[in-house]
Design a protein around this motif. Structure first.
Motif, PDB file in Angstrom:
ATOM      1  N   GLY A  38      13.177  -3.049   6.433  1.00 26.05           N
ATOM      2  CA  GLY A  38      13.410  -4.144   5.502  1.00 26.05           C
ATOM      3  C   GLY A  38      14.890  -4.456   5.432  1.00 26.05           C
ATOM      4  O   GLY A  38      15.572  -4.544   6.456  1.00 26.05           O
ATOM      5  N   ASP A  39      15.411  -4.619   4.207  1.00 27.17           N
ATOM      6  CA  ASP A  39      16.868  -4.773   4.059  1.00 27.17           C
ATOM      7  C   ASP A  39      17.455  -3.584   3.308  1.00 27.17           C
ATOM      8  O   ASP A  39      18.476  -3.689   2.651  1.00 27.17           O
ATOM      9  N   LEU A  40      16.764  -2.439   3.452  1.00 23.82           N
ATOM     10  CA  LEU A  40      17.248  -1.172   2.886  1.00 23.82           C
ATOM     11  C   LEU A  40      17.554  -1.292   1.396  1.00 23.82           C
ATOM     12  O   LEU A  40      18.613  -0.895   0.917  1.00 23.82           O
ATOM     13  N   GLY A  41      16.589  -1.841   0.678  1.00 21.45           N
ATOM     14  CA  GLY A  41      16.684  -1.875  -0.773  1.00 21.45           C
ATOM     15  C   GLY A  41      17.698  -2.848  -1.318  1.00 21.45           C
ATOM     16  O   GLY A  41      18.185  -2.674  -2.433  1.00 21.45           O
ATOM     17  N   GLY A  42      18.028  -3.894  -0.546  1.00 18.33           N
ATOM     18  CA  GLY A  42      18.993  -4.879  -1.013  1.00 18.33           C
ATOM     19  C   GLY A  42      20.385  -4.672  -0.474  1.00 18.33           C
ATOM     20  O   GLY A  42      21.324  -5.344  -0.907  1.00 18.33           O
ATOM     21  N   LEU A  43      20.545  -3.774   0.493  1.00 15.46           N
ATOM     22  CA  LEU A  43      21.873  -3.507   1.047  1.00 15.46           C
ATOM     23  C   LEU A  43      22.445  -4.730   1.762  1.00 15.46           C
ATOM     24  O   LEU A  43      23.662  -4.842   1.940  1.00 15.46           O
ATOM     25  N   SER A  44      21.565  -5.649   2.141  1.00 15.93           N
ATOM     26  CA  SER A  44      22.032  -6.862   2.825  1.00 15.93           C
ATOM     27  C   SER A  44      22.842  -7.768   1.902  1.00 15.93           C
ATOM     28  O   SER A  44      23.496  -8.708   2.373  1.00 15.93           O
ATOM     29  N   ALA A  45      22.836  -7.509   0.597  1.00 10.84           N
ATOM     30  CA  ALA A  45      23.679  -8.295  -0.320  1.00 10.84           C
ATOM     31  C   ALA A  45      25.151  -8.015  -0.096  1.00 10.84           C
ATOM     32  O   ALA A  45      26.004  -8.865  -0.396  1.00 10.84           O
ATOM     33  N   ASP A  46      25.470  -6.829   0.432  1.00 16.19           N
ATOM     34  CA  ASP A  46      26.868  -6.430   0.627  1.00 16.19           C
ATOM     35  C   ASP A  46      27.277  -6.349   2.085  1.00 16.19           C
ATOM     36  O   ASP A  46      28.467  -6.339   2.393  1.00 16.19           O
ATOM     37  N   HIS A  47      26.290  -6.244   2.993  1.00 18.94           N
ATOM     38  CA  HIS A  47      26.590  -6.024   4.402  1.00 18.94           C
ATOM     39  C   HIS A  47      25.672  -6.849   5.288  1.00 18.94           C
ATOM     40  O   HIS A  47      24.532  -7.159   4.906  1.00 18.94           O
ATOM     41  N   THR A  48      26.165  -7.155   6.463  1.00 18.31           N
ATOM     42  CA  THR A  48      25.319  -7.728   7.497  1.00 18.31           C
ATOM     43  C   THR A  48      24.645  -6.573   8.222  1.00 18.31           C
ATOM     44  O   THR A  48      25.301  -5.792   8.915  1.00 18.31           O
ATOM     45  N   VAL A 256      21.127  14.055  -2.924  1.00 22.87           N
ATOM     46  CA  VAL A 256      19.667  14.161  -2.930  1.00 22.87           C
ATOM     47  C   VAL A 256      19.134  13.189  -3.975  1.00 22.87           C
ATOM     48  O   VAL A 256      19.439  13.327  -5.162  1.00 22.87           O
ATOM     49  N   GLN A 257      18.372  12.208  -3.526  1.00 23.76           N
ATOM     50  CA  GLN A 257      17.868  11.170  -4.428  1.00 23.76           C
ATOM     51  C   GLN A 257      16.626  11.667  -5.161  1.00 23.76           C
ATOM     52  O   GLN A 257      15.615  11.972  -4.527  1.00 23.76           O
ATOM     53  N   PRO A 258      16.659  11.762  -6.478  1.00 20.98           N
ATOM     54  CA  PRO A 258      15.506  12.256  -7.233  1.00 20.98           C
ATOM     55  C   PRO A 258      14.298  11.328  -7.055  1.00 20.98           C
ATOM     56  O   PRO A 258      14.442  10.106  -6.969  1.00 20.98           O
ATOM     57  N   GLY A 259      13.107  11.924  -6.986  1.00 23.32           N
ATOM     58  CA  GLY A 259      11.885  11.139  -6.938  1.00 23.32           C
ATOM     59  C   GLY A 259      11.666  10.374  -5.659  1.00 23.32           C
ATOM     60  O   GLY A 259      10.752   9.544  -5.571  1.00 23.32           O
ATOM     61  N   ALA A 260      12.474  10.631  -4.643  1.00 20.98           N
ATOM     62  CA  ALA A 260      12.388   9.870  -3.398  1.00 20.98           C
ATOM     63  C   ALA A 260      11.761  10.702  -2.289  1.00 20.98           C
ATOM     64  O   ALA A 260      11.951  11.914  -2.205  1.00 20.98           O
ATOM     65  N   GLY A 261      11.014  10.010  -1.429  1.00 14.43           N
ATOM     66  CA  GLY A 261      10.459  10.621  -0.240  1.00 14.43           C
ATOM     67  C   GLY A 261      11.255  10.241   0.990  1.00 14.43           C
ATOM     68  O   GLY A 261      12.479  10.154   0.954  1.00 14.43           O
ATOM     69  N   HIS A 262      10.532   9.939   2.069  1.00 14.70           N
ATOM     70  CA  HIS A 262      11.175   9.675   3.348  1.00 14.70           C
ATOM     71  C   HIS A 262      11.763   8.267   3.435  1.00 14.70           C
ATOM     72  O   HIS A 262      12.581   7.993   4.312  1.00 14.70           O
ATOM     73  N   TYR A 263      11.347   7.393   2.531  1.00 13.50           N
ATOM     74  CA  TYR A 263      11.804   6.000   2.541  1.00 13.50           C
ATOM     75  C   TYR A 263      12.426   5.683   1.182  1.00 13.50           C
ATOM     76  O   TYR A 263      11.856   4.959   0.362  1.00 13.50           O
ATOM     77  N   PRO A 264      13.609   6.206   0.910  1.00  9.78           N
ATOM     78  CA  PRO A 264      14.164   6.147  -0.449  1.00  9.78           C
ATOM     79  C   PRO A 264      14.482   4.736  -0.924  1.00  9.78           C
ATOM     80  O   PRO A 264      14.575   4.505  -2.129  1.00  9.78           O
ATOM     81  N   TRP A 265      14.631   3.780  -0.003  1.00  9.51           N
ATOM     82  CA  TRP A 265      14.878   2.398  -0.422  1.00  9.51           C
ATOM     83  C   TRP A 265      13.640   1.774  -1.053  1.00  9.51           C
ATOM     84  O   TRP A 265      13.750   0.774  -1.755  1.00  9.51           O
ATOM     85  N   LEU A 266      12.461   2.355  -0.844  1.00  8.36           N
ATOM     86  CA  LEU A 266      11.247   1.885  -1.514  1.00  8.36           C
ATOM     87  C   LEU A 266      11.068   2.558  -2.866  1.00  8.36           C
ATOM     88  O   LEU A 266      10.582   1.940  -3.809  1.00  8.36           O
ATOM     89  N   ASP A 267      11.441   3.825  -2.963  1.00 11.79           N
ATOM     90  CA  ASP A 267      11.237   4.580  -4.200  1.00 11.79           C
ATOM     91  C   ASP A 267      12.209   4.170  -5.301  1.00 11.79           C
ATOM     92  O   ASP A 267      11.844   4.128  -6.471  1.00 11.79           O
ATOM     93  N   ASP A 268      13.443   3.880  -4.932  1.00 13.04           N
ATOM     94  CA  ASP A 268      14.451   3.414  -5.895  1.00 13.04           C
ATOM     95  C   ASP A 268      15.469   2.581  -5.133  1.00 13.04           C
ATOM     96  O   ASP A 268      16.519   3.082  -4.720  1.00 13.04           O
ATOM     97  N   PRO A 269      15.172   1.287  -4.924  1.00 10.97           N
ATOM     98  CA  PRO A 269      16.051   0.451  -4.107  1.00 10.97           C
ATOM     99  C   PRO A 269      17.492   0.422  -4.605  1.00 10.97           C
ATOM    100  O   PRO A 269      18.429   0.517  -3.800  1.00 10.97           O
TER     101      PRO A 269
END
Length: 296
Positions: A38-48, A256-269
């Motif tokens: 995807g766009d890694l949880g909105g990271l595209s707002a700051d980076h290409t 270590v991101q709390p509550g996150a699995g293998h795709y942390p941008w979905l668990d807490d973007p």
């Protein structure tokens, strides 16, 4: 979708998202097209975000020589993309098996990196375990309604001898890979078969034997900062594996991101994109002398 020709004439594809400084993002799977990031949880707002499809996946051509899909032999593709983009140095991000590739690229081309970001990376590329304490992580989720079926599928995947054989267990196993098994996670997991190239999956680590001593020396002299992010609920890598692997790098932030699995941008973007954007904002052009090690 854009295309470039790699070192051996194979036509490879990449997409760009967002605006701002370039961030080259290597997908994992192994063998999954970059769309799943995807766009890694909105990271595209700051980076290409520059997201390639690894050779043989997505819109990239499947090479005649499938051994060129092995993780160490993908390093020249990353270098060819950097050259195609006209970038002297890159901020590089790798997820999952793409993390192994990112580490091998860093070892081979340390002078081409401004920063290295590893999101729930596999450590297979550098010869370290990724599953320390995995069964304890699994057991902590025993109250989930999907638990019994997912554990049975996990055992089936552990005994499988190929990605094709493991594929029949994958969807039942997938709840263990997400912090929340909600509609977003189910849709993300259901897209996997259409996005995955099994020939690439099978060849990604086939016959690969890392030179662990050389890699430790090379990564131990890496002259750029590293962000290593693990999910508290992830199995590959576990937080314990990420903590052990952090010692590879001279200048590393381990989180270590709390509550996150293998795709942390979905668990807490917001948590994922905020951490990565903050790290990238703090990096500057490095010198030939490795900086002092940082700790979280």
């Amino acid at each position: 979708m854009e295309f470039f020709t790699s070192y051996d004439g194979t036509e490879l594809a990449f997409r760009t998202l967002g605006s701002g400084p370039a961030l080259l993002c290597l997908p994992g799977g192994p063998g999954r097209a970059g769309e799943y990031l995807g766009d890694l949880g909105g990271l595209s707002a700051d980076h290409t975000l520059i997201i390639p499809d690894t050779r043989g996946t997505g819109a990239s051509a499947l090479p005649a020589d499938l051994t060129s899909c092995r993780v160490d032999r993908l390093v020249p593709d990353v270098e060819a993309l950097r050259e195609h983009l006209g970038l002297d140095r890159i901020d590089l991000l790798g997820h999952s098996a793409g993390g192994s590739l990112a580490m091998l690229y860093a070892a081979a081309h340390p002078d081409r990196l401004t920063s290295l970001t590893l999101i729930t990376p596999s450590f297979a590329g550098v010869g370290l375990p990724s599953d320390l304490g995995a069964r304890e992580v699994i057991a902590a989720r025993a109250t989930e309604p999907w638990y019994a079926e997912a554990v049975a599928a996990y055992e089936g995947m552990q005994s499988a001898t190929s990605f094709a054989e493991a594929a029949r267990y994958r969807f039942a196993f997938e709840p263990l890979m997400y912090g929340r098994w909600d509609d977003t996670a189910r849709a993300h997991a259901a897209a996997d078969p259409a996005q995955r190239s099994l020939p690439v999956s099978e060849h990604y680590y086939a016959g690969y034997r890392p030179d662990t001593e050389a890699l430790r020396r090379q990564l131990g002299a890496l002259p750029c900062p590293v962000l290593l992010l693990a999910g508290r609920l992830d199995l590959w890598p576990t937080a314990a594996s990420a903590t052990a692997a952090a010692a590879l790098f001279p200048d590393v932030i381990l989180t270590v991101q709390p509550g996150a699995g293998h795709y942390p941008w979905l668990d807490d973007p917001a948590a994922l994109s905020g951490m990565v954007a903050g790290f990238l904002a703090s990096t500057t052009t490095t010198t030939t002398t490795p900086p002092a090690r940082r700790t979280p």
